[in-house]
Design an enzyme around this catalytic site. Sequence first.
Site, PDB file in Angstrom:
ATOM      1  CG  HIS A 121      -1.769   1.189   1.374  1.00 44.60           C
ATOM      2  ND1 HIS A 121      -3.108   1.191   1.095  1.00 44.60           N
ATOM      3  CD2 HIS A 121      -1.480   2.450   1.778  1.00 44.60           C
ATOM      4  CE1 HIS A 121      -3.593   2.399   1.305  1.00 44.60           C
ATOM      5  NE2 HIS A 121      -2.623   3.181   1.730  1.00 44.60           N
ATOM      6  CD  GLU A 122       1.751   3.575   3.606  1.00 44.68           C
ATOM      7  OE1 GLU A 122       2.060   4.705   3.166  1.00 44.68           O
ATOM      8  OE2 GLU A 122       0.636   3.325   4.087  1.00 44.68           O
ATOM      9  CG  HIS A 142       0.489   6.198  -0.789  1.00 46.67           C
ATOM     10  ND1 HIS A 142      -0.607   6.918  -1.196  1.00 46.67           N
ATOM     11  CD2 HIS A 142       0.054   5.421   0.238  1.00 46.67           C
ATOM     12  CE1 HIS A 142      -1.648   6.592  -0.457  1.00 46.67           C
ATOM     13  NE2 HIS A 142      -1.270   5.684   0.422  1.00 46.67           N
TER      14      HIS A 142
END
Length: 145
Positions: free
Chosen positions: A64-65, A68
């Site tokens: 998820h990170e 980004h």
Amino acid sequence: MKLTNYVQEVSLADFGKPFHHKAYWNKRLKTTGGRFFPKDGHLDFNPRMLEENGELIFRKIVRHELCHYHLYFEGRGYHHKDRDFKDLLAQVNGLRYVPTSSKSKTNHHYSCQTCGQVYQRKRRINLSKYVCGNCHGKLIEKNQS
């Protein structure tokens, strides 16, 4: 576990792209699994997510990170609301939301004497001042067992 090395491995394996910055543990994170900092490109992760949920869930949080991270440096939409972010997250099978902690965060349990409605609170309440919202009956504190 060397966190930066682990994030680099996940980035190469799941995205096919290198991770060039640092990753840190941040014990102050309470309700989130991790954070991406666009200013300098580093990532922070909550160590409790690994302890409570295991490596499989933690890997999804790292993905998820990294969504980004990679989208930001490609100049594409890296916010949760952006279509690019949602598509990439689905493609790499990352987590959209962090699993809730199994530990109960409520310290005080109250119940109504009249209707039996149960209330759970983090902070203690004044029983002479507050009554049941359902029937206006008297509240009593339940013992923790």
